[in-house]
Design an enzyme around this catalytic site. Structure first.
Site, PDB file in Angstrom:
ATOM      1  N   HIS A 101      34.632  71.390  28.169  1.00 24.86           N
ATOM      2  CA  HIS A 101      35.738  71.205  28.426  1.00 24.86           C
ATOM      3  C   HIS A 101      35.801  69.537  27.933  1.00 24.86           C
ATOM      4  CE1 HIS A 101      39.768  71.537  29.876  1.00 24.86           C
ATOM      5  NE2 HIS A 101      39.748  70.748  30.933  1.00 24.86           N
ATOM      6  N   ARG A 146      31.876  67.086  35.068  1.00 27.69           N
ATOM      7  CA  ARG A 146      32.515  68.040  35.929  1.00 27.69           C
ATOM      8  C   ARG A 146      31.658  69.150  36.139  1.00 27.69           C
ATOM      9  NH1 ARG A 146      38.922  69.074  35.468  1.00 27.69           N
ATOM     10  NH2 ARG A 146      37.859  70.901  34.216  1.00 27.69           N
ATOM     11  N   ARG A 170      41.960  77.698  24.452  1.00 25.36           N
ATOM     12  CA  ARG A 170      41.987  77.685  25.653  1.00 25.36           C
ATOM     13  C   ARG A 170      43.338  76.869  26.389  1.00 25.36           C
ATOM     14  NH1 ARG A 170      37.005  76.202  26.902  1.00 25.36           N
ATOM     15  NH2 ARG A 170      38.011  74.220  27.927  1.00 25.36           N
ATOM     16  N   TYR A 182      66.258  57.759  54.351  1.00 25.70           N
ATOM     17  CA  TYR A 182      65.140  56.791  55.213  1.00 25.70           C
ATOM     18  C   TYR A 182      65.205  55.548  54.442  1.00 25.70           C
ATOM     19  CZ  TYR A 182      64.023  61.127  57.612  1.00 25.70           C
ATOM     20  OH  TYR A 182      64.061  62.195  58.335  1.00 25.70           O
ATOM     21  N   LYS A 221      45.902  79.979  35.534  1.00 23.44           N
ATOM     22  CA  LYS A 221      45.506  79.374  36.693  1.00 23.44           C
ATOM     23  C   LYS A 221      46.417  78.775  37.568  1.00 23.44           C
ATOM     24  CE  LYS A 221      43.926  74.962  35.089  1.00 23.44           C
ATOM     25  NZ  LYS A 221      42.934  73.928  34.883  1.00 23.44           N
ATOM     26  N   CYS A 250      63.211  63.011  51.024  1.00 23.62           N
ATOM     27  CA  CYS A 250      62.937  63.508  52.201  1.00 23.62           C
ATOM     28  C   CYS A 250      62.045  64.889  52.226  1.00 23.62           C
ATOM     29  CB  CYS A 250      64.062  63.976  53.105  1.00 23.62           C
ATOM     30  SG  CYS A 250      65.132  62.312  53.024  1.00 23.62           S
ATOM     31  N   ASP A 255      62.938  67.911  52.968  1.00 21.94           N
ATOM     32  CA  ASP A 255      63.689  69.283  52.553  1.00 21.94           C
ATOM     33  C   ASP A 255      65.029  68.931  51.714  1.00 21.94           C
ATOM     34  OD1 ASP A 255      62.207  71.002  54.349  1.00 21.94           O
ATOM     35  OD2 ASP A 255      63.035  69.468  55.697  1.00 21.94           O
TER      36      ASP A 255
END
Length: 393
Positions: free
Chosen positions: A180, A149, A236, A282, A51, A329, A331
């Site tokens: 699970h 869940r 699993r 920054y 997944k 930052c 990028d």
């Protein structure tokens, strides 16, 4: 099965021309990790969970490598992931467990995908799709044994009778029953035993209702590695397939016979001298304490580097470990490379690699950012080119 020993050095990729940063995926490592899990868990079968784009490693690449390693099943969360595997020609048994009421379940049946039924609406929807197609749907029943869940929680007895009716009608064929864990990474936690006991009870209720439960599976990576009593008919694993430890407090990947399949590399795009007292990035949350050299790494939170790893995230340049200087930052981020650094723009930066080689690991990043190694690898952004090595190893 042939044993493939772990190499002494990771497979290396040819860097993509012009790329600022990239992800290298060692398919042979995935194959060998699965082979190790198969040996550990026999006679239980292995469902490799692929997944989330195979935890950032590439859905189809990882699926094929896992099958080569001996996995007999594949598992994905979203139905669209299952259909993508089928479209790529992967025809192994395949389970999915997340789909909304609007999903095209007919397409899933046509593609021979096993659908999890973890609620009454799931079951009713699958039965309706099977009737419409005039076929028998392959399903796996999911019981919520305490995670709170997905899965049937309070009305399992009612659900089993509805499932039995669907089986008798020929609308569904049950290929498995699963659940699970909530605390599998803490093997001694009391919920682990309680969930196993509830799982056994739920399977017995299915059998009493005349339903063959199929393959019973409960163990994720942590339980696969630490709790043989939870292996049942199938395990699993997800994270362990990619060579990471789900229980870093109990053992490293190497301790479990695994090796990391992902390497993340960047190239320095600027190298410049800075005086003592220079604020960096920054907010100037880092200030140089001596004359030094700053290096700019062209990866940021848009690429998957956690923003909250500022002043903490580990990288390696020229064999030396460094820590991000200041804020991450969008990028890019900055390194204080020290006054004696003699490298240049274009030099490679190992952002993520193998612990056995002394490189920064996903677990190192997790500790630096206050998260888990699962998040570190899955957040690597699609704009980073993926380079696959080791397929023919």
């Amino acid at each position: 099965m042939t044993h493939h020993p772990a190499p002494t050095a990771p497979a290396r990729a040819t860097a993509p021309t012009g790329a600022s940063a990239w992800v290298t995926v060692d398919a042979a490592a995935i194959r060998d990790n699965v082979a190790a899990l198969v040996r550990r868990c026999a006679p239980a079968q292995v469902m490799a969970v692929v997944k989330a784009d195979a935890y950032g490693h590439g859905l189809v690449t990882a699926a094929r490598a896992a099958l080569a390693g001996g996995a007999t099943w594949l598992g994905v969360a979203q139905l669209e992931e299952a259909l993508a595997l089928r479209a790529a020609g992967v025809d192994a048994p395949l389970l999915t467990w997340i789909y909304p009421p609007q999903a095209d379940l007919g397409a899933a049946l046509d593609a021979d995908v096993d659908l999890t039924v973890g609620s009454r609406w799931n079951l009713d929807a699958v039965v309706a799709a099977a009737r419409q197609r005039g076929t028998t749907a392959r399903v796996q029943a999911k019981v919520d044994t305490g995670l709170g869940r997905g899965g049937v929680l309070t009305d399992w007895s009612e659900f089993t009778h509805a499932l039995a009716a669907a089986v008798a009608e020929g609308a569904v064929h049950v290929t498995g029953t699963w659940s699970h864990f909530a605390w599998a990474d803490a093997p001694q936690h009391p919920t682990v035993r309680a969930q196993q006991e509830r799982f056994v009870e739920a399977v017995a209720e299915l059998e009493a209702a005349g339903v063959d439960p199929g393959l019973r599976h409960l163990a994720n990576s942590a339980a696969t590695l630490t709790n043989p009593s939870a292996h049942f008919d199938l395990v699993r694993p997800g994270l362990a397939v990619y060579g990471l430890s789900p229980v870093p407090d109990l053992g490293s990947p190497a301790d479990f016979g695994l090796r990391e399949a992902m390497r993340v590399t960047a190239r320095l795009t600027q190298v410049k001298r800075a005086n003592a007292g220079q604020g960096v990035s920054y907010g100037h949350e880092y200030t140089t304490d001596r004359d030094t050299v700053l290096g700019l790494v062209p990866m940021g939170y848009a690429d998957g580097i956690p923003r909250h790893a500022g002043n903490a995230g580990p990288v390696q340049v020229g064999g030396r470990r460094h820590t991000i200087a200041g804020r991450v930052c969008m990028d890019q981020f900055v390194l204080d490379l020290g006054p004696d650094f003699d490298g240049a723009p274009g030099d490679e930066v190992t952002v993520l690699g193998r612990g056995a080689d002394g490189e920064p690991t996903a677990q190192d990043w997790a500790q630096a950012a206050g998260t888990i190694n699962y998040e570190v690898v899955t957040r690597m952004a699609p704009r980073l080119p993926r380079v696959v090595v080791g397929e023919g190893a």
